[in-house]
Enzyme design. Structure first.
Site, PDB file in Angstrom:
ATOM      1  N   GLU A  45      44.011 -17.418 -29.764  1.00  0.00           N
ATOM      2  CA  GLU A  45      43.478 -16.114 -29.362  1.00  0.00           C
ATOM      3  C   GLU A  45      44.291 -15.521 -28.208  1.00  0.00           C
ATOM      4  OE1 GLU A  45      39.172 -14.123 -28.055  1.00  0.00           O
ATOM      5  OE2 GLU A  45      39.581 -16.220 -27.594  1.00  0.00           O
ATOM      6  N   LYS A 118      36.813  -8.887 -33.654  1.00  0.00           N
ATOM      7  CA  LYS A 118      35.832  -9.837 -33.133  1.00  0.00           C
ATOM      8  C   LYS A 118      34.459  -9.187 -33.013  1.00  0.00           C
ATOM      9  CE  LYS A 118      35.427 -13.115 -29.233  1.00  0.00           C
ATOM     10  NZ  LYS A 118      36.181 -13.649 -28.073  1.00  0.00           N
ATOM     11  N   CYS A 155      37.050 -16.933 -31.713  1.00  0.00           N
ATOM     12  CA  CYS A 155      36.470 -17.598 -30.549  1.00  0.00           C
ATOM     13  C   CYS A 155      34.935 -17.574 -30.490  1.00  0.00           C
ATOM     14  CB  CYS A 155      37.079 -17.034 -29.269  1.00  0.00           C
ATOM     15  SG  CYS A 155      36.920 -18.148 -27.845  1.00  0.00           S
TER      16      CYS A 155
END
Length: 296
Positions: A45, A118, A155
């Protein structure tokens, strides 16, 4: 290597304020992976920079770039040159004042296969992501590539079973999590171990409950807190690939830069889902309350 085998690679490295050096590490990892026969390479990331979300600083929006843009142009060329698929995490500038934490998938022909913004955005001490990133608006949709349907998440998404399930329900052949997670150096060793183990257990559980492999790549090294309000973050590495029963197929160092290369048997998911048919037995007629925040 059988026709059902896919060689994948995870590039785990430390980062510094030198953006070009960070990029060079990512590129070197991709080239090394290609030399070892990998057809899918995943970067960590926000691999281009330090993990800048330790503080809230408007100047750091200068790190963001458009998609398409300089980084996507570079990775398109690299994917085509090496004839492989790349998953790269970028700080996306969508419009003036509108930014996302976005993973981009590059096809082996040099095109952009798709992207994922995300969805779950944390806001914790040292991880002030809500200041920088607007939550994704593209949903949980796998990206079709020459190496399969990739369920790319990022994540903080890895802690939520819903995202993994929705990707699997849309036909994802594997789940992929570019990551930047680490310890507060002030936590004692026992607490650090509990956190790291929870991180691995949660993602290996996604592999089990969805009957598909999970690829998770994290960074390593200590990154100082620019505000000096904390002792920074010690990123814990431990990048790994798990099979469809949660079994660890490859596991990287906790502290060292490492290229993790592993062969996936793509026929395993079919056989595992035949003996553990979770999708068959889901009671969707009784799951309506999952659309509530809490059952008061």
């Amino acid at each position: 290597m059988s026709n059902n085998t896919l060689k994948v690679a995870l590039v785990q490295h430390s980062n510094s304020a030198d953006l070009q050096n960070n990029l060079d590490k990512s590129i070197a990892g991709i080239r090394d992976a290609a030399a070892q026969g990998a057809k899918l390479v995943v970067l960590q990331e926000l691999h281009r920079s330090l993990y800048f979300c330790q503080t809230e600083d408007t100047d750091l929006f200068d790190l963001a770039e458009t998609i398409p843009g300089p980084s996507t142009d570079l990775f398109c060329q690299l994917a085509k040159e090496l004839n492989l698929v790349i998953v790269a995490s970028l700080f996306e500038k969508r419009a003036t004042g509108l930014y996302h934490n976005t993973a981009v998938v590059f096809e082996a022909d040099g095109s952009i296969a798709g992207k994922y913004r995300k969805m779950h955005i944390p806001d914790d001490p040292g991880f002030y992501e809500k200041f920088y990133f607007t939550p994704g608006d593209m949903g949980f949709t796998p990206i079709q590539t020459s190496v399969g349907k990739l369920g790319v998440l990022v994540c903080w998404d890895q802690w939520f079973p819903e995202g993994a399930r929705l990707m699997a329900m849309a036909g994802a052949d594997m789940l992929i999590y570019p990551t930047a997670i680490g310890w507060d150096p002030r936590d004692d060793k026992d607490e650090q171990i509990r956190q790291r183990d929870a991180w691995m257990i949660a993602q290996r559980a996604h592999a089990v409950s969805n009957g598909c492999p999970v690829l998770s790549v994290n960074r390593v090294g200590h990154e100082a807190d620019p505000s000096a309000q904390s002792e920074g973050i010690q990123f814990w590495g431990n990048s790994f690939v798990a099979g469809p029963q949660g079994e660890l197929l490859a596991h990287a160092s906790e502290s060292e830069e490492q290229l993790l290369v592993v062969e996936l048997d793509q026929s395993r998911s079919e056989s595992v889902r035949r003996i553990w048919p979770y999708l068959r037995d889901r009671r969707i007629d009784h799951y309506q309350d999952l659309c509530k925040i809490y059952r008061d």
